[in-house]
Structure formats: C-alpha cells, structure tokens
Design a protein around this motif. Structure first.
Motif, PDB file in Angstrom:
ATOM      1  N   LEU A   1       0.838  -1.185   0.000  1.00 43.02           N
ATOM      2  CA  LEU A   1       0.000   0.000   0.000  1.00 43.02           C
ATOM      3  C   LEU A   1       0.872   1.233   0.000  1.00 43.02           C
ATOM      4  O   LEU A   1       1.945   1.250   0.586  1.00 43.02           O
ATOM      5  CB  LEU A   1      -0.890   0.011   1.249  1.00 43.02           C
ATOM      6  N   THR A   2       0.419   2.258  -0.654  1.00 44.37           N
ATOM      7  CA  THR A   2       1.178   3.504  -0.635  1.00 44.37           C
ATOM      8  C   THR A   2       1.070   4.144   0.736  1.00 44.37           C
ATOM      9  O   THR A   2       0.134   3.903   1.485  1.00 44.37           O
ATOM     10  CB  THR A   2       0.613   4.488  -1.665  1.00 44.37           C
ATOM     11  N   ALA A   3       2.034   4.964   1.015  1.00 45.69           N
ATOM     12  CA  ALA A   3       2.025   5.623   2.322  1.00 45.69           C
ATOM     13  C   ALA A   3       0.770   6.448   2.509  1.00 45.69           C
ATOM     14  O   ALA A   3       0.175   6.480   3.581  1.00 45.69           O
ATOM     15  CB  ALA A   3       3.254   6.508   2.465  1.00 45.69           C
ATOM     16  N   ALA A   4       0.336   7.082   1.430  1.00 43.84           N
ATOM     17  CA  ALA A   4      -0.856   7.923   1.549  1.00 43.84           C
ATOM     18  C   ALA A   4      -2.072   7.098   1.927  1.00 43.84           C
ATOM     19  O   ALA A   4      -2.825   7.452   2.834  1.00 43.84           O
ATOM     20  CB  ALA A   4      -1.105   8.657   0.238  1.00 43.84           C
ATOM     21  N   SER A   5      -2.240   5.974   1.261  1.00 40.46           N
ATOM     22  CA  SER A   5      -3.414   5.172   1.564  1.00 40.46           C
ATOM     23  C   SER A   5      -3.310   4.562   2.947  1.00 40.46           C
ATOM     24  O   SER A   5      -4.294   4.377   3.645  1.00 40.46           O
ATOM     25  CB  SER A   5      -3.595   4.075   0.523  1.00 40.46           C
ATOM     26  N   LEU A   6      -2.092   4.247   3.353  1.00 41.02           N
ATOM     27  CA  LEU A   6      -1.918   3.694   4.686  1.00 41.02           C
ATOM     28  C   LEU A   6      -2.360   4.674   5.750  1.00 41.02           C
ATOM     29  O   LEU A   6      -3.076   4.324   6.689  1.00 41.02           O
ATOM     30  CB  LEU A   6      -0.443   3.335   4.921  1.00 41.02           C
TER      31      LEU A   6
ATOM     32  N   ALA B   1       6.670  -9.902   2.022  1.00 45.10           N
ATOM     33  CA  ALA B   1       5.548 -10.242   1.158  1.00 45.10           C
ATOM     34  C   ALA B   1       4.485  -9.165   1.094  1.00 45.10           C
ATOM     35  O   ALA B   1       3.821  -9.012   0.076  1.00 45.10           O
ATOM     36  CB  ALA B   1       4.912 -11.551   1.624  1.00 45.10           C
ATOM     37  N   PHE B   2       4.288  -8.459   2.135  1.00 43.19           N
ATOM     38  CA  PHE B   2       3.221  -7.461   2.108  1.00 43.19           C
ATOM     39  C   PHE B   2       3.360  -6.417   3.208  1.00 43.19           C
ATOM     40  O   PHE B   2       4.161  -6.544   4.134  1.00 43.19           O
ATOM     41  CB  PHE B   2       1.841  -8.092   2.114  1.00 43.19           C
ATOM     42  N   THR B   3       2.517  -5.385   3.062  1.00 46.08           N
ATOM     43  CA  THR B   3       2.466  -4.286   4.019  1.00 46.08           C
ATOM     44  C   THR B   3       1.009  -4.077   4.415  1.00 46.08           C
ATOM     45  O   THR B   3       0.109  -4.229   3.598  1.00 46.08           O
ATOM     46  CB  THR B   3       3.015  -2.996   3.387  1.00 46.08           C
TER      47      THR B   3
ATOM     48  N   ARG C   1      -6.469  -8.859  17.963  1.00 45.47           N
ATOM     49  CA  ARG C   1      -7.346  -7.810  18.485  1.00 45.47           C
ATOM     50  C   ARG C   1      -7.357  -6.665  17.471  1.00 45.47           C
ATOM     51  O   ARG C   1      -6.375  -6.399  16.795  1.00 45.47           O
ATOM     52  CB  ARG C   1      -6.828  -7.289  19.813  1.00 45.47           C
ATOM     53  N   GLY C   2      -8.493  -5.964  17.400  1.00 42.07           N
ATOM     54  CA  GLY C   2      -8.575  -4.815  16.510  1.00 42.07           C
ATOM     55  C   GLY C   2      -8.743  -5.238  15.050  1.00 42.07           C
ATOM     56  O   GLY C   2      -9.231  -6.338  14.758  1.00 42.07           O
ATOM     57  N   THR C   3      -8.329  -4.387  14.172  1.00 35.10           N
ATOM     58  CA  THR C   3      -8.521  -4.636  12.741  1.00 35.10           C
ATOM     59  C   THR C   3      -7.254  -4.267  11.974  1.00 35.10           C
ATOM     60  O   THR C   3      -6.610  -3.261  12.261  1.00 35.10           O
ATOM     61  CB  THR C   3      -9.690  -3.787  12.201  1.00 35.10           C
ATOM     62  N   LEU C   4      -6.932  -5.109  11.001  1.00 31.83           N
ATOM     63  CA  LEU C   4      -5.799  -4.865  10.116  1.00 31.83           C
ATOM     64  C   LEU C   4      -6.349  -4.403   8.765  1.00 31.83           C
ATOM     65  O   LEU C   4      -7.312  -4.970   8.268  1.00 31.83           O
ATOM     66  CB  LEU C   4      -5.043  -6.186   9.947  1.00 31.83           C
ATOM     67  N   HIS C   5      -5.749  -3.370   8.215  1.00 35.05           N
ATOM     68  CA  HIS C   5      -6.219  -2.855   6.928  1.00 35.05           C
ATOM     69  C   HIS C   5      -5.251  -3.281   5.829  1.00 35.05           C
ATOM     70  O   HIS C   5      -4.081  -2.908   5.872  1.00 35.05           O
ATOM     71  CB  HIS C   5      -6.312  -1.336   6.967  1.00 35.05           C
TER      72      HIS C   5
END
Lengths: 294, 277
Positions: free
Chosen positions: B13-18, B127-129, B148-152
C-alpha cells in the motif's frame, strides 16, 4: 405462584436460547475461506506464532465459557443488623457456566448459570447454598453507543442449617450502561443504571429496585488494574411499608496472572438506610479472591 | 467481504493510503527508539554490516537505524515510548522506521501491540504491508494473524480472529488455540490490554473492544446475595412474630376507659399477595 412465574420465565429463557442456537447454526458455515494449504509456516514460525490454521465452523461449545472462583471475605456485620457488631469470615466458592452469542445488528444474548455457596465461620447457622443466573438480551446500536439490556435473573438460596429456603425470586431487569476510555486508554469510566422488578417468594419480598453505579478503573501495569466505585440503590417494597436506600463505596485491585487466572482483593463500605428499622445497617467488608476462567 | 480469494499479489500500500486508513486523529509519536524489556537466549543488535553486531541486554535502547536479530530459541521484547510493544521470535530480523511508524520483519516472526489512539502504524514483511490502528497481531513473512482490533490491507479489512496470507486469502482461525500455543503471545505473559473478561473477547471496534472486554462495573453479586439471604428472612421473621403486648394498667374504681386493642401481627400475616400499584 412463584413456580408459575419461574416456569414462564424459564420458558422465555429457553426460547431466547433456542433462537441463539438457531442463529449459531445458520452462521456456522460461512466463516471459512481458504484452506490449510494457504498457511505456510516453518516449524520455528509455528512454534512462535501458535497453531494457526483455518478454523472449523462455529460450534455450540465455542460460545460457552466457564469459571470457578474462591473468595474469602471478612465482614464487620455478618448479621447485617445495626453497626459492625458481628464480625465474621465468609467463604464463597462459586462455579459458573455462560453462553454468549452475537445475533447481528448489534444484538447479542448472554446467559449465565451459577452454583454458589456462602459459609460463615462463626455464624454457621447463616450459611447457605443455592443457584442464580441471568439471561440478558443486549443491544448496542453502534460500537460506540451505550449498551441497552433486558433480561431475567432468577435466584434460589437454601440454608445449610435447616434445609429450608432462605430466599427465592425471579427478577426482571432492564438498564443501560456505557464506558468512556481516557488518559491514553488506561482509564475507564463506567456508568450504569438498572431497574429491576423482583417477584419473590414469599411475596412480602416483592420489590422494585433502582440501581445506579459509577466506577473508575485504571490500568497500572499491563496485568494490574485498580478500581474505585460507588453505587446507590433504592428499593421500594411492594407489599410492605419498607423503602431502602443503600450506598456502597469501595475499591478493588485485580491482577491477571495468566490469560485464564486472575486474583483480586478489595474492600467496600455499605450504608443501608431503611424505613424498616431492622433493615438499617452498616457493614465494612474486605475480600480476596482467585478466579480461573476457561 | 471475505468470500473472494485473491490471486497472489505482493501488495504494497502507498504511504498515503496507509495513513488514510490508519489515521485516528491522535498525534502519533514517532518510533524513535525502543527499549529491550525482555530477552531469552542469544539476541543481538546491529547496524549495517553484520560484523558490527553486539549482544542485546535488557534495558538496551535500540535506534531506528539499527536491527535486532534473534537466533534459534531466542526471543526478545521491545517497548516504544507510546507503549507499543514488539516481541520478536526466534531466527528473526526486525527493524523499525521512526517517521512512518513502520515495524518491519525481514525474516522470522513477531507479535506487535499498538495501543488504540496511539496513531497507528504499518506492518511490513517481504511479502506485504498492512496498516494498523489499535491492534495486536502475529506476523510471519507470509502471514498476519489479528488477535485484536482490525488490520487494513489492500484485500480488505482483517478483523480479530482472522488472518491474511501473502496470497490475499483471508480466513478465520481458532483464536483460543493460538493464544494457548503461541510462544510469542505467552512470552512474559499476555500482551497489554483490558482482558479480564474472556482473555481476548469479541471486539467490534478498537475503543468499544476495550470496553467490551473489561468488566468496568464492580462485581457486587456477593453483596446482593448476602442481603437477600440475611436481611429479608430476619425482617420477615420479625414481621411474622407477634410483638409483646404491653401490660394493661390495672382497673381503677373510677370510670374505666375502654382499652384500645393494640394491633398485633400474626404469623403469616406478612405473606400477602402482590398488590396492584
């Protein structure tokens, strides 16, 4: 009369449980996507991360929980008569089984059945055992909204000494509570209100109860919590000229030893003022307990 | 949402979208440095060339440009100034970037805990971010499991009890089993949380999850049952026991007043039906 009330409430509880089970069954086959081949972990990774693999469909057992608790309590007024004149040490062994299931749309159902006992060291004739429980339908319209609940809370206690019933009631309750986290998410303020209608046997104990609670909980260490609370309860007896105003103030310290074991100790002071002179009392209690959850 | 397996994509993911995903409105503290709070077996800290490695010790401070390496059966726990925690598993290499609040796993495994409201962060492997807000998760090179919580992620949000692999498969796992068997989860005890209900009970939202998991109200059940069993029977006994009748004054020769009957409760009198109010 009470048995009729109990039967009708248990029927309602059974209906609620049945609907929860149905919902469980309906949702049991829609969670798993992917398969074991999608989990590629080396032995050392699996050792550190744990046994991660696609879950089996939800089962009834996955909604169950249980706990056993041992609690010792010193009270200054075991008779709950007057002021601090009958100190005693009480033991409360308790076993509990619970069931929780989310029904969707912010609704969930929670049921608890509890077997418990109180043993008085000095006033042995006051020792008792019994059962209590509750079934609540909870509704939180949005995650950040207060929780609204409605449910039933039966209890039945029997004297060890005489074998006779000490107290029995079917309690219908409704209320609202919410929590507010602040102080870098380390402090939790909880406020709650509950209204209960007690259908007791004998009917002399029938009463309406209004109860408001405020508590402040702080996380001192990752597994160490402290709690201060105040509760006001107003009881209006329906068939007797009796009204009680009870104030409780206290504190607890809770330490979580493991994911399933925690201990607590604390103290509270109770001031119960009643229009019935013999029900007016003050009591101070200090307690310690250990709870194993599974 | 999870019903569509996605083809293998090394998604970044781009920094902006993150940040658009992870922003909470809170002023995020940079991950400038971390303190070693727990160590098991051989753990080292290095910068650049491997020859510059030094053994790590508890209370060591690790800077953003350094890395932490663990050997077989070695583990370490790091704590950041915003109370975020990282536990690094065996045979791992871990680094972090201060400005972007990125926790990077070059190889091996780690557990991360980022408190709700701290500003979130990024989790990065080969592999991913992915972006996180208030979250606890377990990470390997090809897998992130959310405790716990949510990962995007680019494949969608991954809630508690679900995991995503580098192929984009999102699947539910047995959370209780992982809590029991994960050495990182239990390395020094469960991660910080409000876990006194079920240790990792249902979570709907980061903040609501905290509330849902902690019994914020005191347990006054024991007080209630003492009252129910001790006061009411005694009051009932009192009400059902005839009171002593005060002695009537002896009659006098003068006109005798008619004594007024004193009301006395008889046994069972108190046991009346529920009145309509």
């Amino acid at each position: 009369m009470i048995s009729c009330k109990v039967k009708s409430t248990f029927c309602a509880t059974a209906a609620l449980l049945a609907s929860a089970l149905l919902a469980t069954a309906q949702s049991s086959d829609k969670n798993v996507v992917g398969n074991e081949s999608s989990v590629r972990l080396s032995d050392s990774e699996r050792e550190d991360m744990g046994d991660i693999r696609p879950a089996k469909p939800d089962s009834f057992l996955s909604h169950l929980r249980g706990s056993v608790q041992a609690r010792e309590e010193f009270v200054t007024n075991a008779k709950l008569l007057g002021n601090h004149s009958s100190g005693d040490l009480l033991s409360f062994p308790t076993g509990e089984v619970g069931f929780n299931h989310a029904l969707g749309h912010g609704l969930s159902i929670d049921t608890v059945v509890r077997a418990e006992s109180a043993v008085y060291a000095d006033h042995g004739n006051r020792s008792f055992w019994g059962f209590s429980g509750n079934t609540f339908l909870d509704w939180r319209p949005k995650p950040t909204c207060p929780r609204l609940f409605v449910g039933a809370e039966p209890y039945h206690y029997t004297s060890y000494d005489t074998g006779h019933r000490l107290s029995e009631a079917m309690v219908f309750s409704t209320g609202i509570d919410n929590g507010y986290v602040f102080n870098e998410h380390r402090t939790l303020l909880t406020v709650a209100y509950k209204f209960s209608d007690h259908f007791a046997s004998p009917a002399q104990d029938d009463r309406y109860v209004n109860c408001a609670t405020v508590s402040l909980t702080h996380q001192f260490r990752p597994a160490l919590f402290g709690q201060l609370f105040y509760q006001f309860q107003y009881s209006d007896y329906i068939n007797e000229p009796r009204r009680d105003s009870r104030h409780v103030v206290g504190g607890n310290v809770i330490y979580q030893f493991t994911a399933h074991l925690y201990g607590s100790f604390g103290a509270d002071f109770i001031d119960n003022d009643s229009t019935q002179a013999l029900a007016t009392y003050q009591n101070f209690a200090a307690h310690a307990g250990l709870t194993l959850q599974f | 949402m999870f019903a569509r397996p996605v083809r293998f994509q090394l998604g970044v993911l781009t920094a902006a979208s993150l940040f658009s995903l992870g922003g909470t409105g809170a002023a995020a503290q940079p991950f400038d440095s971390a303190t070693v709070t727990r160590i098991e077996n051989q753990v080292s800290v290095g910068q650049g060339a491997k020859a510059a490695e030094r053994p790590a010790a508890v209370s060591d401070v690790i800077k953003g440009e350094e890395y932490l390496r663990t050997l077989t059966e070695a583990r370490a726990e790091l704590k950041f100034s915003d109370h975020s925690i990282v536990r690094v598993g065996q045979n791992s290499v871990f680094t972090f970037d201060a400005g972007s609040r990125t926790l990077s796993l070059e190889k091996g495994t780690m557990l991360f805990y980022i408190p709700p409201g701290s500003g979130g962060g990024q989790i990065k492997t080969r592999a991913f971010t992915a972006a996180v807000t208030g979250t606890i998760g377990l990470v390997s090179e090809n897998l992130i499991a959310v405790l716990r919580g949510t990962l995007h992620t680019q494949w969608g949000d991954v809630p508690k009890g679900w995991a995503v692999d580098s192929s984009g498969h999102i699947f539910q796992f047995d959370l209780d089993e992982v809590v029991k068997t994960s050495k990182l989860f239990n390395f020094g005890g469960p991660p910080p949380s409000f876990p006194l209900g079920s240790p990792l009970a249902p979570v709907d939202d980061e903040v609501a999850g905290v509330l849902a998991e902690f019994p914020g109200l005191p347990d006054l059940h024991f007080l209630d049952i003492q009252e129910a069993t001790q006061i009411n029977p005694r009051v009932r006994d009192f009400l059902n026991t005839p009171h002593e009748v005060e002695p009537v004054a002896p009659p006098t020769p003068t006109p005798t007043p008619t004594p007024t009957p004193k009301p006395v409760r008889s046994p069972g009198q108190g046991q009346v039906g529920r009145s309509t109010r």
